[in-house]
Write a protein that holds these residues in place. Structure first.
Motif, PDB file in Angstrom:
ATOM      1  N   ASN A  54       6.988 -37.036  -5.026  1.00  0.00           N
ATOM      2  CA  ASN A  54       8.267 -36.831  -5.721  1.00  0.00           C
ATOM      3  C   ASN A  54       8.887 -35.487  -5.364  1.00  0.00           C
ATOM      4  N   ARG A  55       8.040 -34.471  -5.236  1.00  0.00           N
ATOM      5  CA  ARG A  55       8.553 -33.144  -4.873  1.00  0.00           C
ATOM      6  C   ARG A  55       9.176 -33.174  -3.469  1.00  0.00           C
ATOM      7  N   VAL A  56       8.479 -33.810  -2.542  1.00  0.00           N
ATOM      8  CA  VAL A  56       8.991 -33.874  -1.161  1.00  0.00           C
ATOM      9  C   VAL A  56      10.292 -34.683  -1.120  1.00  0.00           C
ATOM     10  N   ALA A  57      10.306 -35.801  -1.849  1.00  0.00           N
ATOM     11  CA  ALA A  57      11.517 -36.641  -1.856  1.00  0.00           C
ATOM     12  C   ALA A  57      12.710 -35.844  -2.376  1.00  0.00           C
ATOM     13  N   GLN A  64      18.859 -31.423   6.386  1.00  0.00           N
ATOM     14  CA  GLN A  64      19.931 -31.924   7.249  1.00  0.00           C
ATOM     15  C   GLN A  64      19.404 -32.915   8.259  1.00  0.00           C
ATOM     16  N   LYS A  65      18.207 -32.640   8.752  1.00  0.00           N
ATOM     17  CA  LYS A  65      17.698 -33.406   9.904  1.00  0.00           C
ATOM     18  C   LYS A  65      16.723 -34.501   9.516  1.00  0.00           C
ATOM     19  N   ALA A  66      16.305 -34.540   8.250  1.00  0.00           N
ATOM     20  CA  ALA A  66      15.368 -35.586   7.804  1.00  0.00           C
ATOM     21  C   ALA A  66      15.982 -36.311   6.611  1.00  0.00           C
ATOM     22  N   LYS A  67      15.860 -37.624   6.614  1.00  0.00           N
ATOM     23  CA  LYS A  67      16.464 -38.403   5.528  1.00  0.00           C
ATOM     24  C   LYS A  67      15.429 -39.371   4.987  1.00  0.00           C
ATOM     25  N   VAL A 324      12.795 -27.057   4.231  1.00  0.00           N
ATOM     26  CA  VAL A 324      12.706 -26.417   5.549  1.00  0.00           C
ATOM     27  C   VAL A 324      11.673 -27.140   6.411  1.00  0.00           C
ATOM     28  N   GLN A 325      10.533 -27.449   5.799  1.00  0.00           N
ATOM     29  CA  GLN A 325       9.463 -28.149   6.535  1.00  0.00           C
ATOM     30  C   GLN A 325       9.994 -29.444   7.153  1.00  0.00           C
ATOM     31  N   MET A 326      10.722 -30.227   6.367  1.00  0.00           N
ATOM     32  CA  MET A 326      11.186 -31.524   6.877  1.00  0.00           C
ATOM     33  C   MET A 326      12.239 -31.351   7.963  1.00  0.00           C
ATOM     34  N   ASP A 327      13.120 -30.353   7.817  1.00  0.00           N
ATOM     35  CA  ASP A 327      14.086 -30.088   8.892  1.00  0.00           C
ATOM     36  C   ASP A 327      13.362 -29.697  10.176  1.00  0.00           C
TER      37      ASP A 327
END
Ligand code: NAD
Length: 372
Positions: A54-57, A64-67, A324-327
């Motif tokens: 849930n936190r990551v979602a 911007q780069k991960a959806k 930031v990690q996911m971008d």
């Protein structure tokens, strides 16, 4: 003047010279709005809709780069909640029995596995066999043998394998690494990593060996192991370790409550670390060299991270780690970007080899050599 602008003015020139990543700088508050992002986007499904999922979602909503486009869960009501909260279409929802069908879904690029540790291996292999990139939470699995099997499966299927090491993108962490590399601390000889919290509910999976693979070490001690490596900037060559158990009822055999361990590095530097499920307010890194020191307190929590050196406090703005990690992970997967500190399967495997060696050192009472 805002501290953010102050900070930006101070570091812009040196950042350009030193290639500090864009996300550390961001846009100044008074700059005109950024151009809308039109580059490639990583379309991610999350597997395991629990607390961290849930936190990551939530954090990914600002990437911007991960959806977030898909979800995998054994609980239909959670899937329905996520569908309405995040606009996830029914065709991108799976359960643990049918997610191999991801192979026929062209709208999902990667699966982020956020389930109990011992499930990561089989789930990652199935995701890889479905032809999707794997992002897997730490610990990557529960021992080095399983970690290697995950790496092999991803290689065989030509997909990437990344581990959810969010601190590898955290600006203050990266700045201390930069200063150490630049020689500001001189010859580094000592690192201390203290990582722990008091674990609650005795019935949770984190206290079951078959799901957690261990206890505090797998969950929180891994931050000290990983931190020792990126802070010192070398790979350890030996480990010694001692275990203390004050509550054998709560911490059953194979579930470590507290382990102290020491790592030796080729340069002669040593790391002295504590991993525990029985103390709160334990989240500190300390790095010492013959010219200076760096302290992070807190060092690995969700932030704000605080860091100082003998020259003073670091006043970088707080970023949401998982955004930031996911971008950055999208950049690694889609554009072949190279992170400053690796987050690939080999990186996860090194930590697992060290954990295997720590458990062996506890059992034998001997110094265990490491070859990473
Ligand atoms: P959690 O218990 O809150 O969530 C786990 C999810 O997995 C739940 O939705 C649960 O329903 C699901 N699940 C699927 N099969 C299960 C099974 N057989 N038994 C139990 N649950 C099952 O746990 P969490 O805190 O979200 O942790 C999940 C993973 O994320 C762990 O590997 C943990 O180490 C990692 N994590 C990482 C961070 C970080 O900062 N990087 C923080 C927290 C957790």
């Amino acid at each position: 003047m805002s501290s953010r602008r102050n900070f930006l003015q101070k570091i812009t020139a040196s950042a350009i010279a030193l290639q500090i990543p864009d996300f550390v700088l961001g846009a100044p508050e008074d700059a005109s709005p950024q151009e809308p992002y039109e580059g490639p986007v990583l379309r991610v499904a999350i597997m395991g809709l629990g607390s961290y999922g849930n936190r990551v979602a939530g954090a990914m909503q600002s990437s911007q780069k991960a959806k977030l486009v898909g979800a995998i869960s054994g609980t239909p009501s959670k899937l329905r909640d996520w569908q309405s909260k995040y606009g996830i279409p029914e065709k991108n929802c799976y359960n643990y029995e049918n997610f191999d069908a991801l192979k026929d879904n062209p709208d999902i690029d990667a699966v982020y596995i956020i389930t109990p540790n011992a499930l990561h291996k089989d789930q990652a292999i199935r995701v890889a066999n479905a032809g999707k990139h794997v992002i897997c939470e730490k610990p990557m699995s529960i021992n080095a043998k399983d970690g290697q099997a995950m790496i092999d499966a991803c290689k065989k299927n030509n997909v990437k394998l990344l581990v959810g090491y969010r601190m590898h993108f955290e600006p203050k962490t990266l700045e201390i690494i930069r200063r150490r590399k630049e020689g500001e601390l001189g010859k580094v000889l000592f690192f201390q990593g203290l990582c722990g919290f008091i674990i609650g509910d005795p019935t949770q999976w984190r206290l079951k060996k078959e799901l957690a693979g261990g206890g505090a070490m797998m969950d929180i001690g891994i931050y000290a192991i990983n931190g020792a490596r990126y802070m010192i900037g070398e790979e350890p060559i030996w480990v010694t370790a001692q275990e203390t158990k004050t509550n054998p009822e709560k911490f059953k055999p194979g579930v470590d409550e507290t382990i102290q361990f020491q790592l030796g590095f080729p340069s002669g530097a040593v790391a002295s670390c504590l991993s525990t499920y029985s103390l709160n307010n334990l989240d500190r890194f300390f790095l010492n060299g013959d010219k200076g020191f760096a302290e992070m307190l807190p060092s690995t929590g969700y932030g704000p991270i605080k860091a100082r050196t003998n020259k003073g406090e670091l006043d970088y703005p707080h970023v949401t780690h998982q955004t930031v990690q996911m971008d950055e992970m999208a950049g690694i997967i889609l554009e072949g970007k190279k992170p400053i500190v690796p987050v690939d399967g080999e990186e996860g495997l090194k930590d697992l080899k060290i954990i295997d060696a720590i458990f062996l050192a506890v059992k034998t009472g001997k110094k265990v050599p490491l070859k990473l």
